[in-house]
Write an enzyme that holds these catalytic residues in place. Sequence first.
Site, PDB file in Angstrom:
ATOM      1  N   ARG A 193       0.817  -1.218   0.000  1.00 40.03           N
ATOM      2  CA  ARG A 193       0.000   0.000   0.000  1.00 40.03           C
ATOM      3  C   ARG A 193       0.850   1.267   0.000  1.00 40.03           C
ATOM      4  O   ARG A 193       0.446   2.316  -0.488  1.00 40.03           O
ATOM      5  CB  ARG A 193      -0.895  -0.032   1.258  1.00 40.03           C
ATOM      6  CG  ARG A 193      -1.971   1.021   1.299  1.00 40.03           C
ATOM      7  CD  ARG A 193      -2.716   0.969   2.629  1.00 40.03           C
ATOM      8  NE  ARG A 193      -1.864   1.330   3.738  1.00 40.03           N
ATOM      9  CZ  ARG A 193      -1.834   0.700   4.911  1.00 40.03           C
ATOM     10  NH1 ARG A 193      -2.603  -0.343   5.141  1.00 40.03           N
ATOM     11  NH2 ARG A 193      -1.022   1.103   5.861  1.00 40.03           N
TER      12      ARG A 193
ATOM     13  N   TYR B  74     -15.863  21.244 -11.624  1.00 36.69           N
ATOM     14  CA  TYR B  74     -16.464  19.924 -11.922  1.00 36.69           C
ATOM     15  C   TYR B  74     -17.498  19.600 -10.837  1.00 36.69           C
ATOM     16  O   TYR B  74     -17.191  19.690  -9.642  1.00 36.69           O
ATOM     17  CB  TYR B  74     -15.324  18.909 -11.950  1.00 36.69           C
ATOM     18  CG  TYR B  74     -15.705  17.468 -12.132  1.00 36.69           C
ATOM     19  CD1 TYR B  74     -16.406  17.037 -13.251  1.00 36.69           C
ATOM     20  CD2 TYR B  74     -15.330  16.518 -11.192  1.00 36.69           C
ATOM     21  CE1 TYR B  74     -16.725  15.693 -13.418  1.00 36.69           C
ATOM     22  CE2 TYR B  74     -15.636  15.177 -11.356  1.00 36.69           C
ATOM     23  CZ  TYR B  74     -16.344  14.776 -12.469  1.00 36.69           C
ATOM     24  OH  TYR B  74     -16.652  13.445 -12.629  1.00 36.69           O
TER      25      TYR B  74
HETATM   26  C1  LIG Z   1     -12.406  18.288 -15.056  1.00 40.37           C
HETATM   27  C2  LIG Z   1     -12.571  16.982 -14.375  1.00 40.37           C
HETATM   28  N1  LIG Z   1     -11.963  16.785 -13.204  1.00 40.37           N
HETATM   29  C3  LIG Z   1     -12.079  15.625 -12.525  1.00 40.37           C
HETATM   30  C4  LIG Z   1     -12.839  14.597 -13.032  1.00 40.37           C
HETATM   31  C5  LIG Z   1     -12.988  13.357 -12.232  1.00 40.37           C
HETATM   32  O1  LIG Z   1     -12.152  12.359 -12.702  1.00 40.37           O
HETATM   33  P1  LIG Z   1     -12.474  10.826 -12.440  1.00 40.37           P
HETATM   34  O2  LIG Z   1     -13.593  10.465 -13.368  1.00 40.37           O
HETATM   35  O3  LIG Z   1     -11.175  10.165 -12.751  1.00 40.37           O
HETATM   36  O4  LIG Z   1     -12.850  10.705 -11.002  1.00 40.37           O
HETATM   37  C6  LIG Z   1     -13.483  14.745 -14.255  1.00 40.37           C
HETATM   38  C7  LIG Z   1     -14.277  13.626 -14.809  1.00 40.37           C
HETATM   39  O5  LIG Z   1     -15.025  13.764 -15.757  1.00 40.37           O
HETATM   40  C8  LIG Z   1     -13.354  15.976 -14.940  1.00 40.37           C
HETATM   41  O6  LIG Z   1     -13.978  16.187 -16.117  1.00 40.37           O
END
Ligand SMILES: Cc1ncc(COP(=O)(O)O)c(C=O)c1O
Length: 394
Positions: free
Chosen positions: A58, A113
């Site tokens: 880990r 996001y």
């Molecule tokens: C700008 C952005 N950040 C973070 C993420 C999250 O990534 P993950 O799907 O690997 O959790 C996404 C997923 O679509 C994203 O578009």
Amino acid sequence: MTSKPSYPEKTATRLVNGGRDPFAHHGFINPPVYHASTLLYPSAAEYVAHRARYQYGRRGTPTSEALADALAGLEGANCAGVALLPSGLAAASVALLSVLRTGDHVLVTDSVYLPTRKFCDEVLARYGIATRYYDPLIGGRIAGLIQPNTRAIFVESPGSLSFDIQDVPAIADAAHAKGAVVLMDNTWASPLYFRALDKGVDLSIQSGTKYIGGHSDVMLGTVSATAATWPRLHGLVDAMGLCVGPDDMYLGLRGLRTMGVRLAQHYASGMKVAHWLAGRPEVARIMHPALETDPGHAIWRRDYSGACGLFSIVLAPVPQAAVHAFLDALTLFGIGASWGGFESLAIPFDCASFRTVTPWAPGGPTVRFHIGLEDVDDLIADLERGFAALAAAR
Ligand SMILES: Cc1ncc(COP(=O)(O)O)c(C=O)c1O
């Protein structure tokens, strides 16, 4: 955990060579994948001394070290370490937790996001950490929102639906002047096109699920940290027992080798499709910072050296059923979230329900495209079919 790589080459060469040492592995070009939990010690004295380079699966293996080293090599001299997480969302949430504690205040871009926003609203709030959203275009004026307890500012540039480009250096200057750190979701540009740690960012986050993996077959997150932010980030990842499966780390490493050429093609094809869309009467506006008409273009030109294949459009007003007819008629564009794989995607979206500071009124229905690695003229022909279906349904 990683150390700084010693090779001085340019990015394309680093993508090929980072994290590899063939003659440490019998000359094989790629590092082996260590499937590992328990590690044996040669004697009781060695076990008690705790000086082994690796201690437990880990906590790091040659496989995790290879990927972290390769990623650190892309970030430049300000990178003190790269943490590997099981998803991009985990990377964003762990990075936030590593700098915040109860009573703190964090400023987050209104274009963030959506699941990152939910983490702030639902999890950080539960631990007594207050989030205030800000206009992504605020630039240096963010200084006026910084309170004595503002510990961090989160930027995402451009926003992955609305493509607002942020003035990251100006925000970083304002943050640092008041003792706050800057976290950035840098998935769109990646360190290939935006060297976040050189522009004042303290913790740079990527969803490795996107262009690092590049093949829509792995979930991965990465956080690159400066010397000041690395110890707490690394300590938190260790304390929470977070780690990535060895095969997924290997897919990340394998994806990196071709990331430069893939991104260059996504960029070129994305520009060609965006320019073509700009000439269509059905399209009112393109949200793509690399287009000269985009409001964020001057900052993009100043700070970025490229663009990926992700951008949005605003359609001239049509009923939502016509937008669905457009999307359903596409045969090369899949309808699906996420992005960064070899394939093209298209989705309808609407930011109105979650933006809280900057009203979302684009003036028509909005669609996001991911331009993949298919022949770009085939993609354009597919979009023409979509517009024919849109016309028939309006
Ligand atoms: C700008 C952005 N950040 C973070 C993420 C999250 O990534 P993950 O799907 O690997 O959790 C996404 C997923 O679509 C994203 O578009």
